[in-house]
Design a protein around this motif. Structure first.
Motif, mmCIF file in Angstrom:
data_model
loop_
_atom_site.group_PDB
_atom_site.id
_atom_site.type_symbol
_atom_site.label_atom_id
_atom_site.label_comp_id
_atom_site.label_asym_id
_atom_site.label_seq_id
_atom_site.Cartn_x
_atom_site.Cartn_y
_atom_site.Cartn_z
ATOM 1 N N ARG A 33 0.826 -1.207 0.000
ATOM 2 C CA ARG A 33 0.000 0.000 0.000
ATOM 3 C C ARG A 33 0.861 1.258 0.000
ATOM 4 O O ARG A 33 0.561 2.233 -0.677
ATOM 5 N N LEU A 34 1.924 1.245 0.791
ATOM 6 C CA LEU A 34 2.794 2.411 0.827
ATOM 7 C C LEU A 34 3.476 2.625 -0.521
ATOM 8 O O LEU A 34 3.591 3.760 -1.000
ATOM 9 N N ALA A 35 3.948 1.546 -1.129
ATOM 10 C CA ALA A 35 4.624 1.663 -2.424
ATOM 11 C C ALA A 35 3.687 2.241 -3.481
ATOM 12 O O ALA A 35 4.100 3.044 -4.323
ATOM 13 N N ALA A 36 2.409 1.836 -3.411
ATOM 14 C CA ALA A 36 1.452 2.273 -4.421
ATOM 15 C C ALA A 36 0.897 3.668 -4.160
ATOM 16 O O ALA A 36 0.687 4.450 -5.092
ATOM 17 N N GLU A 37 0.654 3.987 -2.894
ATOM 18 C CA GLU A 37 -0.079 5.211 -2.573
ATOM 19 C C GLU A 37 0.744 6.268 -1.841
ATOM 20 O O GLU A 37 0.396 7.450 -1.845
ATOM 21 N N HIS A 38 1.833 5.863 -1.188
ATOM 22 C CA HIS A 38 2.665 6.811 -0.436
ATOM 23 C C HIS A 38 4.141 6.492 -0.656
ATOM 24 O O HIS A 38 4.861 6.151 0.293
ATOM 25 N N PRO A 39 4.612 6.598 -1.884
ATOM 26 C CA PRO A 39 5.995 6.200 -2.177
ATOM 27 C C PRO A 39 7.040 7.038 -1.459
ATOM 28 O O PRO A 39 8.203 6.615 -1.353
ATOM 29 N N ARG A 40 6.665 8.202 -0.948
ATOM 30 C CA ARG A 40 7.631 9.039 -0.225
ATOM 31 C C ARG A 40 7.967 8.446 1.142
ATOM 32 O O ARG A 40 9.033 8.716 1.699
ATOM 33 N N ILE A 41 7.067 7.637 1.691
ATOM 34 C CA ILE A 41 7.307 7.040 3.010
ATOM 35 C C ILE A 41 8.225 5.831 2.869
ATOM 36 O O ILE A 41 7.949 4.911 2.101
ATOM 37 N N VAL A 42 9.300 5.833 3.621
ATOM 38 C CA VAL A 42 10.222 4.696 3.638
ATOM 39 C C VAL A 42 9.625 3.605 4.517
ATOM 40 O O VAL A 42 9.187 3.869 5.642
ATOM 41 N N PHE A 43 9.599 2.387 4.007
ATOM 42 C CA PHE A 43 9.055 1.257 4.766
ATOM 43 C C PHE A 43 10.193 0.374 5.236
ATOM 44 O O PHE A 43 11.076 -0.006 4.458
ATOM 45 N N CYS A 44 10.186 0.035 6.510
ATOM 46 C CA CYS A 44 11.220 -0.819 7.086
ATOM 47 C C CYS A 44 10.553 -1.893 7.936
ATOM 48 O O CYS A 44 9.769 -1.582 8.835
ATOM 49 N N ALA A 45 10.855 -3.148 7.660
ATOM 50 C CA ALA A 45 10.282 -4.256 8.429
ATOM 51 C C ALA A 45 11.406 -5.220 8.789
ATOM 52 O O ALA A 45 11.674 -6.179 8.064
ATOM 53 N N PRO A 46 12.083 -4.979 9.890
ATOM 54 C CA PRO A 46 13.203 -5.848 10.282
ATOM 55 C C PRO A 46 12.724 -7.209 10.781
ATOM 56 O O PRO A 46 11.596 -7.350 11.248
ATOM 57 N N GLN A 47 13.603 -8.181 10.673
ATOM 58 C CA GLN A 47 13.359 -9.466 11.316
ATOM 59 C C GLN A 47 13.630 -9.288 12.809
ATOM 60 O O GLN A 47 14.734 -8.903 13.201
ATOM 61 N N VAL A 48 12.625 -9.518 13.637
ATOM 62 C CA VAL A 48 12.756 -9.290 15.079
ATOM 63 C C VAL A 48 13.040 -10.622 15.768
ATOM 64 O O VAL A 48 12.250 -11.562 15.680
ATOM 65 N N SER A 49 14.148 -10.690 16.455
ATOM 66 C CA SER A 49 14.545 -11.916 17.139
ATOM 67 C C SER A 49 13.571 -12.247 18.271
ATOM 68 O O SER A 49 13.088 -11.348 18.963
ATOM 69 N N PRO A 50 13.297 -13.535 18.506
ATOM 70 C CA PRO A 50 12.492 -13.912 19.670
ATOM 71 C C PRO A 50 13.264 -13.773 20.973
ATOM 72 O O PRO A 50 12.666 -13.812 22.052
ATOM 73 N N TYR A 51 14.584 -13.611 20.890
ATOM 74 C CA TYR A 51 15.390 -13.399 22.088
ATOM 75 C C TYR A 51 15.306 -11.921 22.469
ATOM 76 O O TYR A 51 15.747 -11.050 21.707
ATOM 77 N N PRO A 52 14.735 -11.591 23.618
ATOM 78 C CA PRO A 52 14.443 -10.192 23.939
ATOM 79 C C PRO A 52 15.656 -9.273 23.964
ATOM 80 O O PRO A 52 15.567 -8.126 23.532
ATOM 81 N N ALA A 53 16.792 -9.736 24.455
ATOM 82 C CA ALA A 53 17.974 -8.875 24.508
ATOM 83 C C ALA A 53 18.441 -8.500 23.104
ATOM 84 O O ALA A 53 18.781 -7.342 22.833
ATOM 85 N N ILE A 54 18.443 -9.477 22.206
ATOM 86 C CA ILE A 54 18.863 -9.220 20.827
ATOM 87 C C ILE A 54 17.861 -8.303 20.138
ATOM 88 O O ILE A 54 18.245 -7.365 19.419
ATOM 89 N N ALA A 55 16.573 -8.554 20.358
ATOM 90 C CA ALA A 55 15.543 -7.720 19.745
ATOM 91 C C ALA A 55 15.666 -6.277 20.210
ATOM 92 O O ALA A 55 15.626 -5.340 19.402
ATOM 93 N N GLN A 56 15.824 -6.087 21.508
ATOM 94 C CA GLN A 56 15.918 -4.734 22.048
ATOM 95 C C GLN A 56 17.118 -3.994 21.468
ATOM 96 O O GLN A 56 17.008 -2.838 21.039
ATOM 97 N N GLN A 57 18.260 -4.632 21.447
ATOM 98 C CA GLN A 57 19.471 -3.987 20.954
ATOM 99 C C GLN A 57 19.360 -3.630 19.477
ATOM 100 O O GLN A 57 19.732 -2.525 19.062
#
Length: 207
Positions: A33-57
């Motif tokens: 949706r962002l690519a089609a309708e709001h290309p100015r917005i940068v989209f970032c979807a990181p892989q989030v670790s299930p290990y909380p310390a790694i995810a937080q850092q």
């Protein structure tokens, strides 16, 4: 687009749920949706670790890298399930707006049930995880850092039919914030596509 405008583009960070991935339906839908309708917005979807310390850092490093890049635009967060907790954590730390979709509230309370189990991503990847008591302690510590009154600006999207998390926990924790709580539905949040445009408006005021 000038160099300055390029630097000041808004950033939407989407955080997926526990053992999920950036390939999840809601994440991919938001990206499209962002690519089609709001290309100015940068989209970032990181892989989030299930290990909380790694995810937080890694998540703190991600936000600070953007903030320190010079001339950055606004940042908005969208988090589903466990990603809702991480979105709240970042929103409180940096004063950011966040949309929370059937979010996990106080995950330190249910994480002990996973200790010692072999955990595999729902996306079917071959990697395996095994949480320890140390992970639970870290999660409880991070969980305890989220206190009232909340500093961030939130929109809670929840469905009463969520079979995994009790929507009432989120309803209580985010009291005083914008809330949309629907009858029926499930943990995946049925009909998420209806909210893609309103989410952008909430986070970026139609930028």
């Amino acid at each position: 687009m000038s160099a300055l405008e390029q630097k000041q583009r808004p950033l939407l960070i989407y955080l997926h749920g526990f053992l999920s991935s950036p390939q999840s339906y809601k994440c991919q839908l938001m990206r499209e949706r962002l690519a089609a309708e709001h290309p100015r917005i940068v989209f970032c979807a990181p892989q989030v670790s299930p290990y909380p310390a790694i995810a937080q850092q890694s998540l703190v490093a991600l936000v600070e890298r953007f903030l320190n890049s010079g001339g950055c635009g606004p940042i908005g967060l969208v988090g589903s399930s466990m990603g809702g907790f991480w979105s709240s954590y970042l929103a409180e730390r940096y004063g950011l707006p966040a949309v929370l979709v059937n979010p996990a509230v106080h995950p330190g309370r249910f994480m002990p049930a996973y200790v010692g189990q072999v955990l595999k991503p729902y996306s079917g990847e071959s990697q395996e995880y095994r949480l320890t008591e140390a992970d639970v302690d870290t999660m409880r510590q991070l969980d305890g850092e989220l206190r009232q009154p909340l500093r961030g600006r939130y929109w809670l999207l929840a469905q009463r039919g969520d079979e995994t998390l009790d929507y009432r926990d989120a309803e209580t924790f985010y009291r005083g914030q914008r809330q949309t709580i629907e009858d029926g539905g499930d943990h995946s949040f049925q009909g998420f596509a209806r909210y893609c445009e309103p989410i952008v408006e909430f986070l970026f005021n139609q930028q």
